[in-house]
Design an enzyme around this catalytic site. Structure first.
Site, mmCIF file in Angstrom:
data_model
loop_
_atom_site.group_PDB
_atom_site.id
_atom_site.type_symbol
_atom_site.label_atom_id
_atom_site.label_comp_id
_atom_site.label_asym_id
_atom_site.label_seq_id
_atom_site.Cartn_x
_atom_site.Cartn_y
_atom_site.Cartn_z
ATOM 1 N N ALA A 168 27.689 160.572 8.053
ATOM 2 C CA ALA A 168 27.974 161.143 9.369
ATOM 3 C C ALA A 168 28.698 162.466 9.155
ATOM 4 O O ALA A 168 29.388 162.643 8.143
ATOM 5 C CB ALA A 168 28.866 160.189 10.148
ATOM 6 N N GLY A 193 26.574 156.907 6.843
ATOM 7 C CA GLY A 193 25.512 156.868 7.843
ATOM 8 C C GLY A 193 24.134 157.159 7.260
ATOM 9 O O GLY A 193 23.113 156.743 7.826
ATOM 10 N N GLU A 218 22.996 153.947 6.100
ATOM 11 C CA GLU A 218 22.652 153.134 7.277
ATOM 12 C C GLU A 218 21.314 153.552 7.889
ATOM 13 O O GLU A 218 20.586 152.715 8.420
ATOM 14 C CB GLU A 218 23.790 153.216 8.306
ATOM 15 C CG GLU A 218 25.028 152.455 7.818
ATOM 16 C CD GLU A 218 26.268 152.709 8.647
ATOM 17 O OE1 GLU A 218 26.529 153.893 8.970
ATOM 18 O OE2 GLU A 218 26.975 151.743 8.982
ATOM 19 N N GLU A 222 32.837 154.709 4.132
ATOM 20 C CA GLU A 222 33.725 154.785 5.298
ATOM 21 C C GLU A 222 35.138 154.321 4.995
ATOM 22 O O GLU A 222 36.110 154.830 5.550
ATOM 23 C CB GLU A 222 33.138 153.942 6.445
ATOM 24 C CG GLU A 222 31.833 154.468 7.021
ATOM 25 C CD GLU A 222 30.594 154.023 6.266
ATOM 26 O OE1 GLU A 222 30.712 153.448 5.157
ATOM 27 O OE2 GLU A 222 29.486 154.269 6.781
#
Ligand code: COA
Length: 259
Positions: free
Chosen positions: A66, A110, A113, A133
């Site tokens: 992210a 992310g 993911e 994270e």
């Protein structure tokens, strides 16, 4: 559709989506997320596209996570509002055609993911994975505890999410985080070969098989078998299902039309 952070190409029968922010290692900001959703919606509608491939531009990364700079300026309320909207990860998982992720370089947070939300992952030997994270005082929030645990088992998911350790492509392959491990720079070529092998088959059957396998994440075995039966019957009743069986009997190649 104007796209500034991703590229979408159609090379029949394939749809090719490339995240294109190489100067930021393809970090996922709002624009990338929205454009990715737009692109998969468009590819879902295009009958000539039978299988899609997602990859990242530039030499260093599929996606380095992210966009952390966006995180820094976002309030918890804003983050919740974003979570309450349709999310790109779910858009990928719900894409009604096979979706292959071709990974090279960093595949973090992310990015991992996103790969998890795809149906299959092809990684070249430069690929590096982590659920990073925890290093930011956060936890994975887009499948990196849920889809990850279902793919590699809760033990390996614990190890990745609780340590934030980065693992190499070989290890990702060993634990089942990627289904294919290929030589450096070969990830897209091999993803295309794989996609083309699938694209020969009935789009109806591809869609139903994907749906049935995805349901294993949500359902107990007995309910899953019931669903599988119904989806088999849907394939059996489709024009393509009749065509496939008849072509076998006639000793000819089937002509699948997606009906
Ligand atoms: N969010 C925002 N920007 C990011 C980013 C991210 N997740 N990952 C990389 N970038 C940006 C860098 O800030 C840098 O931008 P700049 O040139 O304007 O300074 C650019 O991408 C290149 O990255 P850089 O750090 O210079 O490359 P590197 O090869 O030295 O290091 C990483 C690569 C992946 C180790 C490092 O970029 C990194 O740690 N990124 C963050 C990883 C992360 O925590 N992801 C999110 C987990 S939730």
């Amino acid at each position: 559709m104007e796209l500034t952070t991703i590229k979408m190409e159609i090379e029949e029968p394939l749809g090719l989506v490339t995240i294109h922010r190489p100067d930021k290692l393809n970090a996922l900001n709002s624009a990338v997320r929205q454009e990715l959703m737009n692109a998969v919606d468009e590819l879902a509608q295009r009958d000539e596209v039978r299988v899609a491939i997602l990859s990242g531009a530039g030499p260093k990364a599929f996606v380095a996570g992210a966009d952390v700079s966006e995180f820094a300026s976002r309030t918890p309320g804003e983050q919740r509002a974003l979570y309450d909207r349709r999310r790109v990860y779910d858009a990928l998982a719900d894409f009604p055609k096979p979706l292959i992720c071709a990974v090279h370089g960093y595949c973090l947070g992310g990015g991992s993911e996103l790969a998890l939300a795809c149906d299959l992952r092809v990684a070249d030997r430069t690929a590096r994975f982590s659920q990073a994270e925890i290093r930011l005082g956060l936890i994975p929030g887009a499948g990196g505890t849920q889809r990850l645990a279902r793919l590699v088992g809760p033990g390996q998911a614990m190890r990745l999410a609780l340590t934030g350790d980065m693992i190499d492509a070989e290890e990702a392959y060993r634990i089942g985080l990627v289904e294919f491990l290929v030589d450096e720079g070969e990830h897209l070529v091999r993803a295309r070969e794989l996609a083309e092998r699938m694209a020969r088959w009935s789009p109806v059957a591809l869609r139903l098989a994907k749906r049935s396998i995805r349901a294993t994440m949500e359902t107990p075995l007995s309910a899953g078998l019931e669903l599988e039966k119904e989806l088999f019957l849907a394939a059996f009743s489709s024009e393509d299902g009749r065509e496939g069986v008849q072509a076998f009997v006639d000793k000819r190649d089937p002509e699948f039309k997606g009906r």
